[in-house]
Design a protein around this motif. Structure first.
Motif, PDB file in Angstrom:
ATOM      1  N   LEU A 186       0.849  -1.147   0.024  1.00 22.53           N
ATOM      2  CA  LEU A 186      -0.172  -0.067   0.006  1.00 22.53           C
ATOM      3  C   LEU A 186       0.950   1.240  -0.077  1.00 22.53           C
ATOM      4  CD1 LEU A 186      -3.011   0.719   0.156  1.00 22.53           C
ATOM      5  CD2 LEU A 186      -2.417   1.583   2.435  1.00 22.53           C
ATOM      6  N   PHE A 187       1.956   1.362   0.814  1.00 20.61           N
ATOM      7  CA  PHE A 187       2.725   2.538   1.190  1.00 20.61           C
ATOM      8  C   PHE A 187       3.398   2.754  -0.493  1.00 20.61           C
ATOM      9  CE2 PHE A 187       3.071   3.101   5.804  1.00 20.61           C
ATOM     10  CZ  PHE A 187       1.655   3.307   5.880  1.00 20.61           C
ATOM     11  N   HIS A 188       3.640   1.733  -1.135  1.00 21.56           N
ATOM     12  CA  HIS A 188       4.296   1.651  -2.615  1.00 21.56           C
ATOM     13  C   HIS A 188       3.282   1.744  -3.708  1.00 21.56           C
ATOM     14  CE1 HIS A 188       7.746   0.315   0.089  1.00 21.56           C
ATOM     15  NE2 HIS A 188       8.445   1.112  -0.404  1.00 21.56           N
ATOM     16  N   TYR A 189       2.146   2.249  -3.312  1.00 23.26           N
ATOM     17  CA  TYR A 189       1.382   2.468  -4.353  1.00 23.26           C
ATOM     18  C   TYR A 189       0.740   1.301  -5.187  1.00 23.26           C
ATOM     19  CZ  TYR A 189       1.916   7.469  -3.944  1.00 23.26           C
ATOM     20  OH  TYR A 189       1.940   8.755  -3.197  1.00 23.26           O
ATOM     21  N   GLY A 365      22.611  -3.706 -11.146  1.00 27.12           N
ATOM     22  CA  GLY A 365      21.809  -3.468 -10.594  1.00 27.12           C
ATOM     23  C   GLY A 365      21.811  -4.342  -9.061  1.00 27.12           C
ATOM     24  N   VAL A 366      21.561  -3.587  -8.069  1.00 26.10           N
ATOM     25  CA  VAL A 366      21.440  -4.208  -6.674  1.00 26.10           C
ATOM     26  C   VAL A 366      20.411  -4.012  -6.015  1.00 26.10           C
ATOM     27  CG1 VAL A 366      22.825  -4.517  -4.412  1.00 26.10           C
ATOM     28  CG2 VAL A 366      24.052  -3.780  -6.442  1.00 26.10           C
ATOM     29  N   ASP A 367      19.479  -4.863  -5.757  1.00 26.48           N
ATOM     30  CA  ASP A 367      18.114  -4.734  -5.284  1.00 26.48           C
ATOM     31  C   ASP A 367      17.954  -6.033  -4.337  1.00 26.48           C
ATOM     32  OD1 ASP A 367      16.941  -2.454  -7.075  1.00 26.48           O
ATOM     33  OD2 ASP A 367      17.876  -4.121  -8.398  1.00 26.48           O
ATOM     34  N   ARG A 368      17.269  -5.749  -3.295  1.00 23.01           N
ATOM     35  CA  ARG A 368      16.260  -6.927  -2.732  1.00 23.01           C
ATOM     36  C   ARG A 368      15.029  -7.380  -3.892  1.00 23.01           C
ATOM     37  NH1 ARG A 368      12.903  -5.967   0.635  1.00 23.01           N
ATOM     38  NH2 ARG A 368      13.223  -3.579   0.562  1.00 23.01           N
ATOM     39  N   LEU A 369      14.932  -8.577  -3.971  1.00 24.09           N
ATOM     40  CA  LEU A 369      14.140  -9.239  -4.952  1.00 24.09           C
ATOM     41  C   LEU A 369      12.583  -8.913  -4.256  1.00 24.09           C
ATOM     42  CD1 LEU A 369      13.887 -10.670  -7.516  1.00 24.09           C
ATOM     43  CD2 LEU A 369      14.214 -12.821  -6.396  1.00 24.09           C
ATOM     44  N   ASP A 370      12.458  -7.712  -4.780  1.00 21.27           N
ATOM     45  CA  ASP A 370      10.969  -7.125  -4.094  1.00 21.27           C
ATOM     46  C   ASP A 370      10.039  -6.457  -5.449  1.00 21.27           C
ATOM     47  OD1 ASP A 370       8.961  -5.101  -2.667  1.00 21.27           O
ATOM     48  OD2 ASP A 370      10.204  -5.853  -1.113  1.00 21.27           O
ATOM     49  N   MET A 371       8.929  -6.503  -5.365  1.00 17.25           N
ATOM     50  CA  MET A 371       8.002  -5.861  -6.190  1.00 17.25           C
ATOM     51  C   MET A 371       8.286  -4.555  -6.535  1.00 17.25           C
ATOM     52  SD  MET A 371       6.448  -8.393  -4.308  1.00 17.25           S
ATOM     53  CE  MET A 371       5.466  -7.570  -3.115  1.00 17.25           C
ATOM     54  N   ILE A 372       8.866  -3.668  -5.533  1.00 10.62           N
ATOM     55  CA  ILE A 372       8.984  -2.425  -5.511  1.00 10.62           C
ATOM     56  C   ILE A 372       9.933  -1.701  -6.372  1.00 10.62           C
ATOM     57  CG2 ILE A 372       7.543  -1.795  -3.513  1.00 10.62           C
ATOM     58  CD1 ILE A 372      10.613  -0.799  -2.643  1.00 10.62           C
ATOM     59  N   PRO A 376      11.740  -6.735 -13.125  1.00 16.36           N
ATOM     60  CA  PRO A 376      11.123  -6.917 -14.358  1.00 16.36           C
ATOM     61  C   PRO A 376      11.371  -6.105 -15.410  1.00 16.36           C
ATOM     62  CG  PRO A 376       9.857  -8.049 -12.775  1.00 16.36           C
ATOM     63  CD  PRO A 376      10.556  -6.865 -11.987  1.00 16.36           C
ATOM     64  N   GLN A 377      10.995  -4.576 -15.140  1.00 12.46           N
ATOM     65  CA  GLN A 377      10.928  -3.660 -15.993  1.00 12.46           C
ATOM     66  C   GLN A 377      12.260  -3.315 -16.333  1.00 12.46           C
ATOM     67  OE1 GLN A 377       9.037  -4.100 -13.162  1.00 12.46           O
ATOM     68  NE2 GLN A 377       6.899  -3.048 -13.600  1.00 12.46           N
ATOM     69  N   LYS A 378      13.299  -3.511 -15.181  1.00 11.95           N
ATOM     70  CA  LYS A 378      14.839  -3.032 -15.803  1.00 11.95           C
ATOM     71  C   LYS A 378      15.130  -4.052 -16.722  1.00 11.95           C
ATOM     72  CE  LYS A 378      17.186  -3.371 -12.054  1.00 11.95           C
ATOM     73  NZ  LYS A 378      18.323  -2.831 -10.774  1.00 11.95           N
ATOM     74  N   ILE A 379      14.826  -5.351 -16.512  1.00 13.05           N
ATOM     75  CA  ILE A 379      15.436  -6.347 -17.607  1.00 13.05           C
ATOM     76  C   ILE A 379      14.788  -6.109 -18.869  1.00 13.05           C
ATOM     77  CG2 ILE A 379      15.911  -9.026 -17.756  1.00 13.05           C
ATOM     78  CD1 ILE A 379      15.703  -9.245 -14.649  1.00 13.05           C
ATOM     79  N   LEU A 380      13.651  -5.763 -18.731  1.00 14.87           N
ATOM     80  CA  LEU A 380      12.838  -5.742 -20.231  1.00 14.87           C
ATOM     81  C   LEU A 380      13.388  -4.392 -20.816  1.00 14.87           C
ATOM     82  CD1 LEU A 380       9.216  -6.555 -19.164  1.00 14.87           C
ATOM     83  CD2 LEU A 380      10.704  -7.773 -20.607  1.00 14.87           C
ATOM     84  N   ALA A 381      13.772  -3.278 -20.122  1.00 16.69           N
ATOM     85  CA  ALA A 381      14.378  -2.237 -20.697  1.00 16.69           C
ATOM     86  C   ALA A 381      15.686  -2.459 -21.410  1.00 16.69           C
ATOM     87  CB  ALA A 381      14.403  -0.968 -19.946  1.00 16.69           C
ATOM     88  N   PHE A 382      16.423  -3.500 -20.727  1.00 19.31           N
ATOM     89  CA  PHE A 382      17.662  -3.666 -21.131  1.00 19.31           C
ATOM     90  C   PHE A 382      17.531  -4.525 -22.080  1.00 19.31           C
ATOM     91  CE2 PHE A 382      21.657  -6.797 -20.640  1.00 19.31           C
ATOM     92  CZ  PHE A 382      22.478  -5.825 -21.050  1.00 19.31           C
ATOM     93  N   GLU A 383      16.511  -5.530 -22.298  1.00 23.24           N
ATOM     94  CA  GLU A 383      16.235  -6.560 -23.525  1.00 23.24           C
ATOM     95  C   GLU A 383      16.117  -5.615 -24.634  1.00 23.24           C
ATOM     96  OE1 GLU A 383      12.904  -8.785 -23.399  1.00 23.24           O
ATOM     97  OE2 GLU A 383      13.204 -10.114 -24.965  1.00 23.24           O
ATOM     98  N   LYS A 384      15.203  -4.440 -24.452  1.00 23.81           N
ATOM     99  CA  LYS A 384      15.005  -3.414 -25.721  1.00 23.81           C
ATOM    100  C   LYS A 384      16.146  -3.027 -26.187  1.00 23.81           C
ATOM    101  CE  LYS A 384      11.188  -0.173 -26.965  1.00 23.81           C
ATOM    102  NZ  LYS A 384      11.331  -0.796 -28.170  1.00 23.81           N
ATOM    103  N   ALA A 460      24.757   2.288 -13.295  1.00 25.71           N
ATOM    104  CA  ALA A 460      23.962   1.868 -12.204  1.00 25.71           C
ATOM    105  C   ALA A 460      22.560   1.879 -12.767  1.00 25.71           C
ATOM    106  CB  ALA A 460      24.447   2.152 -10.922  1.00 25.71           C
ATOM    107  N   LEU A 461      21.886   0.951 -12.645  1.00 28.25           N
ATOM    108  CA  LEU A 461      20.399   0.935 -12.993  1.00 28.25           C
ATOM    109  C   LEU A 461      19.627   0.954 -11.971  1.00 28.25           C
ATOM    110  CD1 LEU A 461      19.124   1.618 -15.850  1.00 28.25           C
ATOM    111  CD2 LEU A 461      19.379  -0.794 -16.297  1.00 28.25           C
ATOM    112  N   VAL A 462      18.988   1.903 -11.384  1.00 28.50           N
ATOM    113  CA  VAL A 462      18.049   1.549 -10.288  1.00 28.50           C
ATOM    114  C   VAL A 462      16.560   2.303 -10.818  1.00 28.50           C
ATOM    115  CG1 VAL A 462      17.212   2.646  -8.065  1.00 28.50           C
ATOM    116  CG2 VAL A 462      19.799   2.371  -8.604  1.00 28.50           C
ATOM    117  N   THR A 463      15.645   0.985 -10.849  1.00 24.06           N
ATOM    118  CA  THR A 463      14.223   1.351 -11.349  1.00 24.06           C
ATOM    119  C   THR A 463      13.226   1.154 -10.583  1.00 24.06           C
ATOM    120  OG1 THR A 463      14.326  -0.903 -12.301  1.00 24.06           O
ATOM    121  CG2 THR A 463      15.276   0.751 -13.902  1.00 24.06           C
ATOM    122  N   SER A 464      13.473   1.537  -9.462  1.00 22.54           N
ATOM    123  CA  SER A 464      12.237   1.086  -8.477  1.00 22.54           C
ATOM    124  C   SER A 464      11.023   1.834  -8.859  1.00 22.54           C
ATOM    125  CB  SER A 464      12.753   1.595  -7.050  1.00 22.54           C
ATOM    126  OG  SER A 464      13.993   1.434  -6.659  1.00 22.54           O
TER     127      SER A 464
END
Ligand SMILES: O=P(O)(O)OC[C@H]1O[C@H](O[C@H]2O[C@H](CO)[C@@H](O)[C@H](O)[C@H]2O)[C@H](O)[C@@H](O)[C@@H]1O
Ligand SMILES: O=c1ccn([C@@H]2O[C@H](COP(=O)(O)OP(=O)(O)O)[C@@H](O)[C@H]2O)c(=O)[nH]1
Length: 932
Positions: A186-189, A365-372, A376-384, A460-464
């Motif tokens: 909720l807090f992350h919309y 990319g360094v992230d906890r494996l979290d939806m926020i 997936p968006q980051k990897i898709l952008a890399f694919e594109k 570095a790619l941060v796409t939260s």
């Protein structure tokens, strides 16, 4: 800048800045002092908490690094002594967070090993060195047996950690359930989970109960370890109930609460079933902090819109209690990262990585494996990017560290498979026999390996999708001083507000934009990289975790001092039992009662939409008051008057069945319920302004949903109590401008602003001005056999009408405000004790006419009579009212006068009551004591 007020003031007020700088200097000296002391006794045990932890986890500081210029230190120290004459002490700080900075792993029945936990909160608080800090939290493990618990407590004590033992069921319901399945998304919309059966609703309820229970368990542990003067700093969405629980233990505890996640728009928070309870609990804290101004603003607006409280530039006010709200952007211990790059182990890692990826640009990319985190968006952008730029296929690699987190929550499990699937597909599509474009690691790295990775990264790619702050972006910048790589940063991370100028900001949902930003970053010329890096590096190295914590705690200390000063201005609460006793001991009492927000029943929460508007706007006597009021009105020794701004019909509707006096329209109309209405309106009251003011009010009523106006005979009131608070306030400002520049610019009117209303009335119409005419009438019409010796005047009156409270006061020196009475109270006297009984005994035999208050009977009664016919002019409340025979109507000793403001914090009244509910309770007591 840390400590910014939520309203975006550019800086802390100047006097506070000065003090903060002074304190910072003292802390620097203090640090030096401690270092000398520790080195000289070789007492390694007193090493800072943070180093204790690092030793065990190879987060070591290279030998010699903590050395300092001893001579300079001694100079500074002497300086500090001279200025302060004493060694500055470290403040005790209890950091309470869901997670301890270490996770425990059981090695045997009574043996444990401790590992540092990953995550931004831990990293940031490890940098906090200036306090004598203890950390209270959950060790991330279930320990059902006493032997295990004792052994773990002992092991943790060495790291200055105190465990809260949560059993599996609580962890499941509180942490996996309410925290991570409800509040976190909720807090992350990301909205609330959708329910498909009633059982889910029930399980939400049980998760919420577990959440409250867990918070109480944290509070119990804090309470056990709390010492007077400690600062208690609660962290994050896991512990929103904690401030309330702690204040229930001890109202004097200094309690701060900081949220590490975003606080969403009030429209999102509004969807949460327990929205109000959570907000109220957080508001029990003295200081509430957020990473950014936006989050703070959202919180304040949730409190105004959902709870109907007052938002001020300082924070949120509730019945005189201010909870300060401000932005404190977190930072990192940048020095630690910069130093780490020199450590041989890190250098080795760097060398290895460079060799491994030579000829390819490294993206990280360094992230906890979290939806926020938008993995997936980051990897898709890399694919594109790869799809559109074949020439880069074997020249770039994306290293994605995805630290497993909250693995018991189903949503996180789904995300893991989703990410694996996308990575597999892209590697299959673009990989070769010798190289793959994405290296995906489902694990955490140790500190040194992480620093090395940061150092060799080009982009570095941060796409939260949303992120409270995102410390990875800070850490990357700290490790890039030689490479000057590029940071692509989501505009939805808090860090975008501090690193936005140096980073390339992207909307992570816009895959095309992120893909083209990757291309831009990889091709960026060195001068631009240098410039951007410099900007970010300056920020990261000057806004550190230490500064963040110091500023927060110092603001918390300030807030407490300011609150104490403010309290001195506020009259004390009504001593109800004393008021009842004095009532019983008196012979002839006068009760003057306000109506609105004093005797009325509660209406639906203001600001809440969808209620029954008509019903809300009708003022109704509180149902629980009906019986007690009857008892009081029927008591021959008591006269009750209701003085209200409302018109006659409202008072008739509510009070016709009582034996009572009604003063409508601020005393302009008066009747005993046994008699007819009479007017006390002065002759020639000019009302020419009414029509034009009415037009303005109509205009604004039409344009402000749920506002309304009341047209009375002597005044007009525009009320936006039920409208959207913020919009209502803006409209009120606009309305006032229209009034001042238009219809009333030359009229003899007063404009009275309430908290949610604007009233226009003829000059001089106030409740205080009316009260002596009212008394005159009462005397005239009623056979009072002895002078009034007890007065209770109680109401939620507008500032202008508070002259009714001072009417019965003797003329005191200029400094006779309730604040000065409060000062007297502080000095050990009750406010009423400040005046001798003589001060207020009004000219009984004509002899004690203190302050010239003795009234000529004929004058007063004439005035009363004249006012029937409108024949009197205004008279000031200073005129006295006496019997025909010349003796006084009032024989009021100081301690028999109780003026009480309801639901206000600053008032001319002697005392306060919190709300209409408190008035009801008090009047019930009064009635009960009379009947018994
Ligand atoms: O303890 P976990 O459930 O494993 O989660 C780890 C932490 O995640 C969140 O971190 C936040 O704090 C960072 C520092 O302020 C901030 O940069 C980041 O944006 C936030 O997501 C969470 O708030 C912590 O409580 C957790 O410990
Ligand atoms: O293998 C890893 C990966 C990350 N981190 C740390 O985890 C934190 C992540 O914080 P951030 O604010 O970026 O996000 P959060 O995970 O708190 O939401 C950073 O300090 C990282 O150094 C870590 O200790 N080990």
């Amino acid at each position: 800048m840390p400590g910014n007020k939520y309203n975006g003031h550019p800086s802390i007020p100047p006097n506070r800045v000065e003090r903060l700088l002074r304190e910072r200097e003292l802390r620097r000296i203090n640090r030096t002092f401690n270092a000398i002391e520790e080195l000289s006794d070789g007492n390694r045990e007193s090493e800072l908490f943070e180093n204790d932890l690092r030793d065990d986890n190879n987060w070591d500081v290279p030998p010699g690094e903590e050395l300092f210029d001893a001579e300079a230190a001694v100079r500074a120290l002497n300086d500090g002594y001279e200025r302060n004459n004493a060694r500055p002490l470290k403040q005790r700080l209890l950091v309470v967070a869901n997670r301890l900075p270490v996770s425990a792993v059981r090695r045997g029945e009574d043996s444990w090993s401790l590992e540092i936990s990953a995550g931004g909160l831990v990293s940031a608080l490890l940098g906090v060195k200036e306090f004598e800090a203890k950390w209270i939290g959950w060790a991330g493990v279930n320990v059902p047996d006493e032997i295990g618990q004792n052994a773990l407590s002992k092991a943790l004590a060495e790291k200055r950690c105190i465990p809260v033992f949560l059993d599996e069921e609580i962890v499941h319901q509180y942490y996996n359930g309410y925290c991570n399945n409800i509040l976190w998304p909720l807090f992350h919309y990301l909205g609330l989970p959708q329910e498909d059966r009633l059982a889910t609703t029930r399980s939400f309820q049980s998760q919420f109960d577990a959440y409250k229970k867990a918070n109480q368990m944290f509070a119990d542990v804090v309470n056990e370890h709390y010492e007077e003067g400690d600062v208690v700093w609660c962290h994050d969405y896991h512990l929103m109930f904690l401030p309330k629980c702690l204040k229930e233990y001890n109202i004097k505890m200094k309690v701060g609460w900081f949220l590490h996640t975003p606080f969403p728009s009030s429209e999102i928070h509004r969807t949460l079933p327990s929205r109000s309870e959570l907000l109220r609990s957080v508001l029990a804290a003295d200081l509430v902090g957020f990473h950014t101004y936006d989050y703070a603003r959202h919180f304040v607006s949730a409190c105004t819109r959902i709870l109907g409280l007052e938002g001020t530039p300082e924070g949120v006010e509730d019945q005189g209690k201010l909870t300060r709200v401000a932005a404190f952007p977190i930072g990192i211990d940048s020095e630690r990262f910069i130093r780490a790059l020199e450590v041989p182990k890190v250098q080795d890692h760097i060398k290895e990585l460079k060799e491994r990826f030579s000829g390819r640009k490294v993206m990280l990319g360094v992230d906890r494996l979290d939806m926020i985190k938008g993995i997936p968006q980051k990897i898709l952008a890399f694919e594109k990017f790869l799809e559109e730029n074949p020439s880069w296929h074997d020249k770039v690699v994306l290293l994605q560290i995805a630290v497993p987190t909250r693995t018991d929550v189903p949503e996180y499990q789904k995300l893991t498979s989703q990410v694996h699937e996308i990575v597999g597909r892209i590697n299959g599509r673009f990989g070769t026999l010798t190289a793959v474009p994405i290296h995906h690691l489902d694990r955490s790295l140790d500190f040194h390996a992480l620093c090395a990775l940061y150092a060799v990264t080009d982009v570095a790619l941060v796409t939260s999708l949303r992120d409270g702050m995102n410390l990875v972006s800070y850490e990357f910048v700290a490790c890039q001083d030689s490479k000057k790589g590029v940071l692509i940063l989501s505009e939805f991370a808090g860090a975008a507000q501090s690193l936005g100028a140096g980073a390339i900001l992207v909307n992570p949902w816009n895959i095309t934009e992120v893909a083209s930003s990757i291309g831009y970053a990889l091709n960026m010329p060195p001068e631009e990289r240098e410039k951007r890096h410099h900007h970010n590096f300056m920020h990261v190295t000057t806004h550190t975790a230490q500064d963040w914590a110091e500023t927060f705690v110092s603001e918390l200390n300030d807030t407490i001092v300011e609150a104490q000063l403010r309290m001195r201005q506020v009259p004390p609460l009504l001593p109800v039992e004393v008021a009842v006793q004095h009532y019983l001991g008196s012979r002839n009492r006068l009760l003057i009662l306000g109506f609105n927000a004093t005797l009325t029943e509660p209406v639906e929460t203001p600001g809440r939409r969808g209620g029954d508007q008509i019903k809300e706007m009708e003022l109704k006597l509180h149902p629980e008051l009906k019986e007690p009021l009857k008892i009081l009105c029927n008591d021959p020794k008591t006269t009750v008057v209701v003085v209200s701004g409302s018109d006659r019909s409202v008072l008739d509707d509510n009070f016709r069945e009582y034996n009572i006096w009604l003063a409508a329209e601020n005393g302009m109309f008066l009747r005993p319920t046994k008699g007819e209405w009479m007017t006390t309106m002065p002759e020639h009251l000019n009302m020419d302004w009414v029509d034009s003011v009415k037009h303005v009010f109509e205009y604004f009523t039409e344009r402000t949903p749920r506002s309304h106006f009341e047209l009375r005979e002597t005044s007009l009131v525009w009320n936006y109590k039920y409208a959207d608070v913020e919009f209502g306030r803006l409209q009120a400002r606009d309305l006032l401008q229209h009034l001042w520049t238009g219809p009333i610019s030359n009229a003899a009117v007063d404009v009275v602003q309430g908290s949610r209303s604007v009233e226009v009335r003829s000059v001089g119409v106030t409740k205080g001005a009316a009260v002596d005419r009212i008394l005159g009438e009462i005397v005239h019409s009623r056979s009072i056999i002895s002078p009034i010796d007890y007065v209770l005047c109680i109401g939620h009156f507008l500032g202008k009408d508070e002259d009714i409270f001072t009417f019965f006061e003797p003329e005191l020196p200029a400094d006779s405000s309730s604040a000065s009475r409060a000062r007297a109270t502080e000095a050990g006297k009750s406010p009423v004790e400040r005046w001798s009984s003589e001060d207020l005994t009004l000219g009984k035999n004509g002899s004690k006419t203190t302050q010239g208050r003795s009234h000529r009977a004929s004058e007063s009664l004439d005035k009363g009579r004249n006012s029937h016919t409108g024949g009197s002019n205004w008279r000031s409340s200073q005129e006295n009212i006496t019997w025909n025979e010349g003796s006084s109507v009032l024989d009021l000793r100081g301690d028999n006068y109780f003026s009480v403001a309801v639901g206000r914090k600053r008032s001319n009244a002697r005392y306060l009551l919190g709300s209409a509910d408190d008035t009801v309770t008090f009047l019930k007591m009064l009635a009960a004591s009379t009947s018994s």
